[in-house]
Design a protein around this motif. Structure first.
Motif, PDB file in Angstrom:
ATOM      1  N   ASP A   1      -2.314  11.947  -5.244  1.00 34.56           N
ATOM      2  CA  ASP A   1      -3.079  12.114  -4.013  1.00 34.56           C
ATOM      3  C   ASP A   1      -4.402  12.802  -4.344  1.00 34.56           C
ATOM      4  O   ASP A   1      -4.425  13.905  -4.906  1.00 34.56           O
ATOM      5  CB  ASP A   1      -2.297  12.960  -3.002  1.00 34.56           C
TER       6      ASP A   1
ATOM      7  N   ILE B   1       0.839  -1.206   0.000  1.00 37.99           N
ATOM      8  CA  ILE B   1       0.000   0.000   0.000  1.00 37.99           C
ATOM      9  C   ILE B   1       0.871   1.252   0.000  1.00 37.99           C
ATOM     10  O   ILE B   1       0.593   2.223  -0.716  1.00 37.99           O
ATOM     11  CB  ILE B   1      -0.948  -0.020   1.213  1.00 37.99           C
TER      12      ILE B   1
ATOM     13  N   ASP C   1      -7.833   2.357  -4.000  1.00 34.24           N
ATOM     14  CA  ASP C   1      -7.915   2.509  -2.541  1.00 34.24           C
ATOM     15  C   ASP C   1      -8.932   1.540  -1.945  1.00 34.24           C
ATOM     16  O   ASP C   1      -8.698   0.935  -0.894  1.00 34.24           O
ATOM     17  CB  ASP C   1      -8.295   3.951  -2.188  1.00 34.24           C
TER      18      ASP C   1
ATOM     19  N   GLN D   1       0.938   4.154  -2.957  1.00 29.46           N
ATOM     20  CA  GLN D   1       0.674   5.560  -2.666  1.00 29.46           C
ATOM     21  C   GLN D   1       1.760   6.469  -3.208  1.00 29.46           C
ATOM     22  O   GLN D   1       1.498   7.642  -3.510  1.00 29.46           O
ATOM     23  CB  GLN D   1       0.531   5.754  -1.153  1.00 29.46           C
TER      24      GLN D   1
ATOM     25  N   ALA E   1     -11.705   8.581  -2.228  1.00 33.14           N
ATOM     26  CA  ALA E   1     -11.239   7.199  -2.412  1.00 33.14           C
ATOM     27  C   ALA E   1     -11.372   6.791  -3.876  1.00 33.14           C
ATOM     28  O   ALA E   1     -12.424   6.978  -4.492  1.00 33.14           O
ATOM     29  CB  ALA E   1     -12.032   6.249  -1.518  1.00 33.14           C
TER      30      ALA E   1
END
Length: 421
Positions: A289, A280, A297, A284, A293
């Motif tokens: 970003d 995870i 995600d 990321q 969600a």
């Protein structure tokens, strides 16, 4: 014979030089006439119908698509064609071709790009701008531009997202009743073997008129090119989805390990959780970003829930065995206490009562067997009930061997159906 060839060659060269000099002289004379008798501030057909400006485009490269900043870069040639009767001249002069200098002396339809962030007209050696003027007054202007444009993306389905990025341009100075932009018949050409990192490009972009923007209570003519982009899913399938599925399947091995082997089950569960947590963190760093969600995600969160649930299940089983061991030790201690005190009690049972009870039990068992044979549905549900009956803590492992694969498989079906279909 040789002398004749030399004479003909000399005459041809002199003729060509004469034509070149006359053409050059005609071009210079044409430019002088433009400077003296031409007003570049007034559009052609002023006071009459709207001037039609026909446009076409050749896209040479489509650069990086930035999902974080929601923009993309593109290099293209833009060609605009319009009619200006004031620029008519003798057809004998042919087509006149000028570079950027001529653009300062004739009327040019000004356009703007509403979604532009950055842009430039290429001028590494010479300014990449060509103007062609035909004897009937047709003017063709070609520009080579590179721009970074806004793309209003909807990355909620990332990494299974697709985007439509538009390149819009509109008349800047003249409203739609003065200047009207329109696409030519063969208006769009894409460069061969064009590719973009992490995206696939539809080779047939959409060209259409766009909604005229309103500015100072006037409407301006607008044209639009829509590039259709689809994210390549192969990288994420191999690097994210496949590895996370394997981690979830690996965690289920715990259900086949003896519950008494606590170190083995704890090590396997913690290893699965830490492996998925590392994955995870790596994902990321690769993905933008967002303040919501995305599809990836949701996937990783559910995988973590399944892996964590295995640890919780083992904690429940271990706690159950601990309670069972304490109960057995208390019972064993109680039995020893009774034997030491000699308190052994006997119960006298009447043989006739025992025979009656045995007969009643046989009748009940016979009726129950007849009912099971005649009703297969009850038999099925009884088996299911027996399967889910927990007589000792270890039975929970047997149930989870079936429940977890069914639950994860159902989640996968709903997930892929929701984000792909």
């Amino acid at each position: 014979m040789t002398l004749a060839i030399v004479l003909y060659g000399t005459i041809f060269l002199l003729t060509m030089c004469g034509e070149s000099e006359s053409s050059s002289a005609g071009t210079m004379e044409f430019l002088e006439q433009i400077k003296q008798n031409y007003s570049k501030e007034i559009r052609p057909f002023h006071g009459g119908d709207a001037l039609k400006v026909r446009c076409s485009m050749y896209v040479s490269t489509l650069g990086s698509v930035d999902t974080t900043n929601m923009d993309y870069s593109v290099t293209f040639y833009l060609r605009k064609t319009w009619q200006d009767p004031r620029l008519q001249f003798d057809p004998a002069a042919g087509v006149l071709i000028f570079q950027s200098e001529a653009a300062r002396h004739i009327w040019i339809p000004a356009i703007s790009f509403p979604d532009e962030k950055q842009g430039k007209l290429h001028d590494l050696i010479d300014e990449n701008q060509i103007i062609q003027i035909w004897p009937n007054g047709t003017v063709v202007r070609t520009l080579r531009l590179t721009m970074t444009l806004i793309c209003h993306m909807k990355p909620g389905k990332f990494p299974m997202d697709g985007h439509k990025c538009s390149l819009m341009f509109e008349s800047l100075a003249y409203p739609i009743n003065e200047v009207e932009l329109e696409w030519e018949d063969n208006n769009m050409t894409m460069g061969k073997d064009m590719s973009v990192s992490k995206f696939q490009i539809d080779p047939n972009p959409i060209t259409r008129p766009c909604a005229s923007s309103s500015f100072h209570f006037d409407s301006f003519s607008c044209l639009e090119v829509v590039f259709k982009l689809h994210r390549s899913l192969t990288h994420f399938l191999l690097q994210v989805y496949l590895t996370s599925i394997l981690v979830v399947l690996l965690s289920w091995i715990s259900f086949w390990i003896n519950p008494r082997s606590e170190p083995a089950r704890v090590t396997l569960g913690m290893t699965s959780v830490l492996t998925l947590s590392t994955e995870i963190s790596g994902v990321q760093q690769q993905v933008p970003d967002f303040n919501f969600a995305t599809a990836i995600d949701v996937w990783l969160a559910m995988c973590m829930i399944f892996v964590f649930a295995v640890l919780v299940e083992f904690a429940i089983v271990s706690y159950g065995y601990t309670k069972l061991s304490k109960r057995q030790r208390r019972q064993h201690s109680s039995n020893h206490t009774k034997q030491d005190n000699g308190n052994i009690e006997f119960e006298m049972v009447d043989p006739t009562e025992r025979d009656v009870e045995v007969g009643v039990a046989m009748d009940v068992e016979y009726q129950s067997s007849q009912s099971r044979e005649s009703n297969t549905g009850v038999k099925f549900f009884s088996r299911v009930k027996r399967f889910f009956t927990i007589s000792e803590p270890g039975d929970l492992d047997h149930i989870c061997r079936v429940i977890f694969p069914i639950a994860f498989g159902s989640f996968c079906i709903v997930y892929w159906f929701s984000y792909i279909v």
